[in-house]
Design an enzyme around this catalytic site. Structure first.
Site, PDB file in Angstrom:
ATOM      1  N   LYS A 174      10.718  -0.785  16.991  1.00  0.00           N
ATOM      2  CA  LYS A 174       9.535  -1.366  16.715  1.00  0.00           C
ATOM      3  C   LYS A 174       9.134  -2.119  15.479  1.00  0.00           C
ATOM      4  CE  LYS A 174       5.166  -2.557  17.557  1.00  0.00           C
ATOM      5  NZ  LYS A 174       5.021  -3.350  16.427  1.00  0.00           N
ATOM      6  N   GLU A 247       7.585   5.793   4.281  1.00  0.00           N
ATOM      7  CA  GLU A 247       7.564   4.935   3.022  1.00  0.00           C
ATOM      8  C   GLU A 247       6.320   4.329   3.105  1.00  0.00           C
ATOM      9  OE1 GLU A 247       7.116   2.763   0.774  1.00  0.00           O
ATOM     10  OE2 GLU A 247       8.546   1.236   1.465  1.00  0.00           O
ATOM     11  N   CYS A 282       6.671  -3.224  -1.830  1.00  0.00           N
ATOM     12  CA  CYS A 282       5.802  -1.779  -2.017  1.00  0.00           C
ATOM     13  C   CYS A 282       5.913  -1.159  -3.624  1.00  0.00           C
ATOM     14  CB  CYS A 282       6.792  -0.767  -1.068  1.00  0.00           C
ATOM     15  SG  CYS A 282       6.543  -1.111   0.727  1.00  0.00           S
ATOM     16  N   GLU A 376      -3.301  -0.335  -3.148  1.00  0.00           N
ATOM     17  CA  GLU A 376      -2.237  -0.975  -3.213  1.00  0.00           C
ATOM     18  C   GLU A 376      -2.543  -2.735  -3.051  1.00  0.00           C
ATOM     19  OE1 GLU A 376       2.191  -1.177  -1.358  1.00  0.00           O
ATOM     20  OE2 GLU A 376       0.687  -0.534  -0.318  1.00  0.00           O
TER      21      GLU A 376
END
Length: 475
Positions: A174, A247, A282, A376
């Site tokens: 996906k 993650e 990331c 973030e």
């Protein structure tokens, strides 16, 4: 206009409707994707489970198929890269770089198919077991679900699909709805490489609904997910005792100690790590803690580097920064920066938005509780904070719910060792930034940054079950 169809049991399938795919720089609709319903998800898992039970591929055959897929991808490098430019908004230079990395990731995965091994257990050393032998073997889990994000849609897919197939599993894949074109192309190269029908199935649609349907199917034995913390935590709660690798990102920090040989070089490197892929990485450089004695010099060099970061035509090899994945995301970071400025932060450069494009931005005078520091950003923004003692810098780096990687720039062995021991992250990079990653590294974080490790040699451990074999030689 092309319609990107799903791939279920080797056959392209329409969905219950369609969603548009937009060019990230122009906003133009460039394709549509078929949207999966419950029947499509069930059919994909049916196909994957059936293939796992009926398809027999030796480790060497799996090696050959994955290697052929890697070579087909390399042959189509420009086609893949052009698709990445359009659907992900990457400058062509970065897009080509991602395809080159994905090629290497698949090669690493192919090699691991030939290296599956267990270990000898010294059972004879236990009392009463002198006539027994023991060893372990590794066996595939079954159906694996790979869920990937938009920021590195090809390489992160390779990091999940490659090791899963190398271990002998079948996959339901996906991808992010924003980047389905390269996902479809990746499935095509595996089909052409000889991967049997059902071993890799592509499901498309909105992440929330499709993800819920996938999580509810207990025939899926493992989930490998890269994405946001809230979605990752929800998925973790939904899968129960089944395996999962997560993650989930970070607000990665870098420490620049006073003994660095070239302050300007370090500042330029941090800026590059902050702005590459429009900061949508990331382990993007988000926080930089700099020794007070070199703070002003570092700030000046960082501003110079930010102002020299070049935008423009995404197909121009000299373009260094493109748009964010959507105008909504650019509006979000613009609001965060404005909020920080209202709370006392200084914008040294940048801080402006044009549609989905956000200027490379450098901030100072930030506080730990500002969103641009504690959350973030996933945007081309980084903050510079002075420190007096290395212990202060390490405490500041650790003062977060994240812990993916951290970078430490120093020539002192003592400082490097202190940071290696005390930084609460999955990886400490000495002499380079937190953004450094090679695809054969064990990559993953602690705290809210996730569970497990990527890198084919490490991921394949999670994609297999260790089975103990005990032989009684006197029986």
């Amino acid at each position: 206009m092309d319609t990107i169809r799903m791939l279920i049991d080797g056959v392209r399938a329409a969905g219950d409707g369609t969603l548009p795919v937009r060019h990230k720089a122009t906003g133009e609709v460039i394709a549509e994707i078929a949207v999966a319903g419950a029947s499509h998800v069930q059919a994909a898992v049916d196909a994957a489970e059936r293939a796992f039970r009926t398809v027999t591929l030796s480790p060497y055959e799996r090696y050959e198929i994955i290697l052929r897929a890697a070579n087909l991808m390399r042959e189509r490098r420009e086609e893949f890269a052009a698709a990445l430019v359009a659907e992900a908004g990457k400058p062509i230079r970065d897009a080509r770089g991602e395809i080159d990395r994905a090629y290497q990731t698949l090669i690493l995965s192919a090699e691991e198919a030939k290296r599956l091994r267990g270990e000898t257990v010294p059972l004879a050393g236990a009392p009463g077991c002198e006539n027994r032998m023991a060893f372990t073997i590794r066996r595939p889990l079954g159906v694996v679900c790979a869920i990937t994000p938009f920021n590195f849609p090809v390489n992160l897919a390779a990091h999940k699909i490659g090791p899963a197939l190398a271990a002998g599993n079948t996959v339901v894949y996906k991808p992010a709805s924003a980047t389905p074109i390269t996902a479809s192309m990746l499935c095509d190269v595996f089909r052409e490489a000889g991967l049997p029908a059902g071993c890799l199935n592509l499901i498309l649609g909105e992440g929330g609904r499709v993800g819920d349907l996938l999580a509810a199917d207990e025939r899926i034995r493992m989930f490998s997910f890269t994405g946001s913390v809230p979605v990752g935590k929800a998925l973790r709660n939904a899968v129960g005792f089944r395996r999962i690798s997560l993650e989930l990102g970070s607000n990665s920090a870098n420490i620049v100690h006073e003994d660095v040989a070239d302050v300007r070089w370090v500042a330029e490197r941090c800026a590059r790590y902050a702005f590459v892929n429009a900061g949508q990485v990331c382990i993007s450089c988000q926080r930089v803690y700099v020794s007070r004695s070199i703070y002003e010099t570092f700030c000046e060099a960082a501003v110079d580097a930010a102002r020299g970061f070049r935008g423009g035509d995404l197909m121009d090899v000299h373009t260094q920064i493109g748009p964010m994945i959507s105008e909504r995301e650019a509006e979000r970071i613009d609001a965060w920066v404005r909020e920080a400025a209202a709370q006392g932060a200084r914008i040294l450069t940048g801080g402006a938005r044009t549609g989905a494009f956000y200027e490379p931005t450098v901030l100072t005078d930030v506080a730990p509780d500002m969103k641009v520091v504690c959350e973030e950003t996933f945007a081309p923004v980084f903050s510079i904070v002075p420190y007096d003692a290395i212990e202060d810098a390490v405490r500041a780096v650790n003062d977060t719910r994240y812990g993916l990687q951290a970078g430490v720039f120093t020539r002192s062995l003592a400082v490097a060792n202190y940071c290696a021991e005390h930084l609460e992250v999955g990886g400490v990079i000495i002499g380079d930034g937190a953004t450094f990653r090679m695809d054969n590294m064990p990559y993953g974080g602690v705290k809210d940054s996730g569970i497990g490790r990527e890198g084919p040699a490490y991921a394949i451990r999670a994609f297999t079950e260790e089975k103990l074999i005990v032989l009684n030689v006197e029986a």
